[in-house]
Enzyme design. Sequence first.
Site, PDB file in Angstrom:
ATOM      1  N   ASP A  78       7.935  -2.184  -4.722  1.00  0.00           N
ATOM      2  CA  ASP A  78       7.291  -2.354  -6.029  1.00  0.00           C
ATOM      3  C   ASP A  78       8.232  -1.920  -7.153  1.00  0.00           C
ATOM      4  OD1 ASP A  78       4.938  -3.144  -4.711  1.00  0.00           O
ATOM      5  OD2 ASP A  78       4.245  -1.085  -4.561  1.00  0.00           O
ATOM      6  N   GLY A  97       0.716  -4.346  -7.716  1.00  0.00           N
ATOM      7  CA  GLY A  97       0.833  -4.578  -9.148  1.00  0.00           C
ATOM      8  C   GLY A  97       0.661  -3.321  -9.977  1.00  0.00           C
TER       9      GLY A  97
END
Length: 314
Positions: A255, A41
């Site tokens: 990501d 994240g």
Amino acid sequence: MTDIVTLTMNPALDISTTADRVVATDKVRCGVPRRDPGGGGINVARVLTALGEPATAVFPSGGHSGRALEDLIASEGVRAHTVTIRRSTRESFTVNEDRTGLQYRFVLPGPELAAVEVDACLHALASTAQGARFIVASGSLPPGVPVDFFQTVADVVSGVGARLVVDTSGPPLRALRRGVYLLKPSIRELRDYVGHDLRSVDDQVAAARAIVDRGVCAVVVVSLGADGAVHVTTEGAEHTRSLHVPVVSGIGAGDSMVAGIVFGLTRGWELRDAVRYGVAAGAAAIGSPGTALCDRAEVDRCYALLSSGGAGET
């Protein structure tokens, strides 16, 4: 208030360096190290911020490595909401071998979180996510976090009205039952999820559609590495091809793809265009050194090339 909030339960201080050759037992003389914030994240928030769509990163942080991580995130202009924990944030170490071009990645498990620390992370997410449009929960779970944690996150997110994007693997992926908008497994993670080979695009689409049909999520985007991505909904499926780019480092490519997809969705793009932008971001990240991620100019260049070449319907 922010449109995008990311959650990273197992952040890392990523250290990368180079060596002429990696040899067992002998001392390996390394080059100047590079330090970057890491964890699923957090990487997504870094890329989104670089693309011009600020995101707030929620994560636990502890010890000297945690403070270094926070300083690095702040230096990149990424907003953060940290939860102080008793044990130290993990470090990860990558060595790029000059002689062969091989990359060696050493990933530690992370600190064990107490139940009260896990609850504090959930409370931090709930408070930060008020008014957000997208929540991205990405990465592995450290010791002490229940295997169904991401399902708990989905239940929390449903209460704030945001769309949840999840990128995880293994038992935490299998524990998801409902409440996810977009799920982004890699082909390896999807293969592990279904327990058998997925040799063709048709096999991949069928496996992803089964997840959608069970009501786990509305969209599955399967990252295929050099082959791009396949996205599946109840309405159909599409294969987005990638670009052939020199591989400098694979760190953060997944990501970056997630960040590119969320960037497009936040801007109101059609799903196929958002996925294409995600593939472009992943390709741009592959060409970046060490633990560095992609930059806006290179992502836009890759996206323009992909858009001119089109995508294949499945």
